[in-house]
Design an enzyme around this catalytic site. Sequence first.
Site, mmCIF file in Angstrom:
data_model
loop_
_atom_site.group_PDB
_atom_site.id
_atom_site.type_symbol
_atom_site.label_atom_id
_atom_site.label_comp_id
_atom_site.label_asym_id
_atom_site.label_seq_id
_atom_site.Cartn_x
_atom_site.Cartn_y
_atom_site.Cartn_z
ATOM 1 N N GLU A 98 96.975 55.088 16.293
ATOM 2 C CA GLU A 98 97.830 56.101 16.911
ATOM 3 C C GLU A 98 99.058 56.387 16.068
ATOM 4 O O GLU A 98 99.551 55.526 15.340
ATOM 5 C CB GLU A 98 98.234 55.703 18.327
ATOM 6 C CG GLU A 98 99.362 54.722 18.436
ATOM 7 C CD GLU A 98 99.810 54.554 19.887
ATOM 8 O OE1 GLU A 98 100.801 55.201 20.279
ATOM 9 O OE2 GLU A 98 99.181 53.757 20.607
ATOM 10 N N ARG A 109 110.528 58.084 21.515
ATOM 11 C CA ARG A 109 109.383 58.601 20.767
ATOM 12 C C ARG A 109 108.736 59.801 21.437
ATOM 13 O O ARG A 109 107.948 60.509 20.822
ATOM 14 C CB ARG A 109 108.326 57.498 20.595
ATOM 15 C CG ARG A 109 108.737 56.413 19.639
ATOM 16 C CD ARG A 109 107.750 55.255 19.613
ATOM 17 N NE ARG A 109 106.409 55.653 19.190
ATOM 18 C CZ ARG A 109 105.301 55.021 19.548
ATOM 19 N NH1 ARG A 109 105.347 53.981 20.352
ATOM 20 N NH2 ARG A 109 104.135 55.429 19.117
ATOM 21 N N ARG A 113 101.193 62.269 20.868
ATOM 22 C CA ARG A 113 100.567 61.356 19.912
ATOM 23 C C ARG A 113 99.344 62.011 19.274
ATOM 24 O O ARG A 113 98.700 62.875 19.872
ATOM 25 C CB ARG A 113 100.075 60.059 20.578
ATOM 26 C CG ARG A 113 101.120 59.258 21.317
ATOM 27 C CD ARG A 113 102.032 58.499 20.370
ATOM 28 N NE ARG A 113 102.907 57.601 21.105
ATOM 29 C CZ ARG A 113 104.054 57.955 21.658
ATOM 30 N NH1 ARG A 113 104.461 59.205 21.605
ATOM 31 N NH2 ARG A 113 104.792 57.067 22.288
ATOM 32 N N HIS A 128 101.209 61.677 26.641
ATOM 33 C CA HIS A 128 101.094 60.221 26.579
ATOM 34 C C HIS A 128 99.811 59.697 27.220
ATOM 35 O O HIS A 128 99.830 58.913 28.173
ATOM 36 C CB HIS A 128 102.325 59.547 27.193
ATOM 37 C CG HIS A 128 102.540 58.162 26.663
ATOM 38 N ND1 HIS A 128 102.208 57.034 27.375
ATOM 39 C CD2 HIS A 128 103.029 57.728 25.484
ATOM 40 C CE1 HIS A 128 102.503 55.953 26.659
ATOM 41 N NE2 HIS A 128 102.999 56.355 25.502
#
Length: 141
Positions: A98, A109, A113, A128
């Site tokens: 990831e 963050r 992703r 997420h």
Amino acid sequence: MTPSASPRARPSAALLALLVAAVLGLSGCGNSSSETATATSLKPAGMAAVAETSLPAEARDVIKRIEDGGAFQYRQDGVTFQNRERRLPAEPSGYYREYTVATPGAVDRGARRLILGKNGELYYTPDHYKSFLWVLRGGVT
């Protein structure tokens, strides 16, 4: 009967050259690597797709960094993605990696992703791991 008049006559050299050129030309079509070709065939049934060119600029930047084997912004980038949510195809531990896609304005963050499989398949999650999109590398949807 002459050999050229035979029903089983051999194709001319020009025809053979044309066929060889056509086959060689077609072999370069499509994906640029066998790894990507394999990844394309692994698209999960029913998963929505997104063209790489339609991803946020930050995601495209991360893809370039992955391709370049480059430096990443977050220390967690490149770690094993466990697929605990089971939204990606089941694979052995260590199969997926990831990478964080920076979220403008986020104090951490963020939720975005990219997940990369060992065979080159690439997934994007904007939320997420709640949902995933299959990334069409260099393509359009």
